[in-house]
Design a protein around this motif. Structure first.
Motif, short mmCIF file in Angstrom:
data_model
loop_
_atom_site.label_atom_id
_atom_site.label_comp_id
_atom_site.label_asym_id
_atom_site.label_seq_id
_atom_site.Cartn_x
_atom_site.Cartn_y
_atom_site.Cartn_z
N ASN A 31 26.88 40.07 49.39
CA ASN A 31 25.59 40.66 49.01
C ASN A 31 25.77 41.91 48.14
O ASN A 31 25.03 42.88 48.28
CB ASN A 31 24.75 40.98 50.25
N GLY A 32 26.78 41.89 47.27
CA GLY A 32 27.01 43.00 46.36
C GLY A 32 27.74 44.18 46.95
O GLY A 32 27.88 45.21 46.30
N VAL A 33 28.24 44.05 48.20
CA VAL A 33 28.95 45.14 48.88
C VAL A 33 30.38 44.68 49.16
O VAL A 33 30.59 43.56 49.63
CB VAL A 33 28.24 45.51 50.20
N ALA A 34 31.36 45.57 48.90
CA ALA A 34 32.77 45.23 49.16
C ALA A 34 32.93 44.76 50.59
O ALA A 34 32.43 45.38 51.53
CB ALA A 34 33.64 46.45 48.89
N TYR A 35 33.64 43.64 50.77
CA TYR A 35 33.73 43.02 52.10
C TYR A 35 35.16 42.61 52.45
O TYR A 35 35.64 42.87 53.53
CB TYR A 35 32.79 41.82 52.14
N GLY A 36 35.84 41.95 51.56
CA GLY A 36 37.19 41.47 51.84
C GLY A 36 38.25 42.53 51.53
O GLY A 36 37.94 43.67 51.21
N THR A 37 39.49 42.10 51.59
CA THR A 37 40.63 42.96 51.30
C THR A 37 40.80 43.09 49.80
O THR A 37 40.75 42.10 49.08
CB THR A 37 41.91 42.34 51.91
N GLU A 38 41.02 44.33 49.33
CA GLU A 38 41.29 44.51 47.90
C GLU A 38 42.67 43.94 47.59
O GLU A 38 43.64 44.22 48.28
CB GLU A 38 41.24 45.99 47.52
N ARG A 39 42.75 43.12 46.54
CA ARG A 39 43.99 42.48 46.12
C ARG A 39 44.39 43.01 44.75
O ARG A 39 43.53 43.46 43.98
CB ARG A 39 43.82 40.96 46.03
N SER A 40 45.68 42.93 44.43
CA SER A 40 46.13 43.39 43.12
C SER A 40 47.26 42.51 42.60
O SER A 40 48.01 41.93 43.39
CB SER A 40 46.60 44.84 43.20
N VAL A 41 47.34 42.39 41.29
CA VAL A 41 48.41 41.64 40.64
C VAL A 41 48.82 42.33 39.35
O VAL A 41 48.03 43.05 38.73
CB VAL A 41 48.01 40.18 40.32
N THR A 42 50.05 42.10 38.95
CA THR A 42 50.54 42.57 37.65
C THR A 42 51.23 41.43 36.91
O THR A 42 51.85 41.65 35.89
CB THR A 42 51.54 43.73 37.81
N THR A 43 51.11 40.21 37.44
CA THR A 43 51.83 39.08 36.88
C THR A 43 50.97 38.26 35.94
O THR A 43 49.74 38.26 36.02
CB THR A 43 52.32 38.15 38.00
N SER A 44 51.62 37.54 35.06
CA SER A 44 50.90 36.67 34.13
C SER A 44 50.72 35.27 34.70
O SER A 44 50.08 34.45 34.08
CB SER A 44 51.65 36.60 32.80
N GLY A 45 51.24 35.00 35.88
CA GLY A 45 51.02 33.72 36.55
C GLY A 45 50.04 33.90 37.69
O GLY A 45 49.95 34.96 38.30
N TYR A 46 49.26 32.87 37.98
CA TYR A 46 48.24 32.98 39.02
C TYR A 46 48.88 33.15 40.39
O TYR A 46 49.84 32.48 40.74
CB TYR A 46 47.33 31.75 39.02
N VAL A 47 48.30 34.06 41.17
CA VAL A 47 48.66 34.29 42.57
C VAL A 47 47.44 33.89 43.39
O VAL A 47 46.32 34.30 43.08
CB VAL A 47 49.01 35.77 42.83
#
Length: 103
Positions: A31-47
């Motif tokens: 509903n427009g509010v942060a809910y899950g875990t923040e994720r991060s990537v620096t790779t050019s392949g999908y994680v």
């Protein structure tokens, strides 16, 4: 975004990649509010990321991405849930739940 029809726990799955450094970020919002875990990537392949989250009927489930001086991509944003059937069967008969994918 998905609009939730039935309350319950949903498995949320998506892939994310960045065009390189610096880091790109993504997170599930309800509903427009942060809910899950923040994720991060620096790779050019999908994680691929997966989370089990509770939603009520009428909620929206969204994936938001943020990237500064890089480009971020999300693919295969999907919700999974189980359905259990309540029917009249002979006692002792197990009816397995069925898993569905919303894509």
């Amino acid at each position: 975004a998905f609009t939730i029809v039935t309350s319950g726990t949903y498995r949320v799955r998506f892939g994310m990649q960045s065009s390189g450094s610096p880091t790109a970020y993504c997170r599930i919002y309800k509903n427009g509010v942060a809910y899950g875990t923040e994720r991060s990537v620096t790779t050019s392949g999908y994680v691929t990321f997966t989370e089990d989250l509770y939603f009520s009927a009428g909620d929206t489930c969204e994936v938001w991405i943020m990237a500064v001086t890089t480009t971020a991509y999300v693919n295969n944003f999907r919700l999974f849930f189980n359905v259990s059937y309540a029917m009249n069967f002979d006692p002792g008969v197990n009816i397995p739940s069925v898993s569905y994918e919303i894509a």
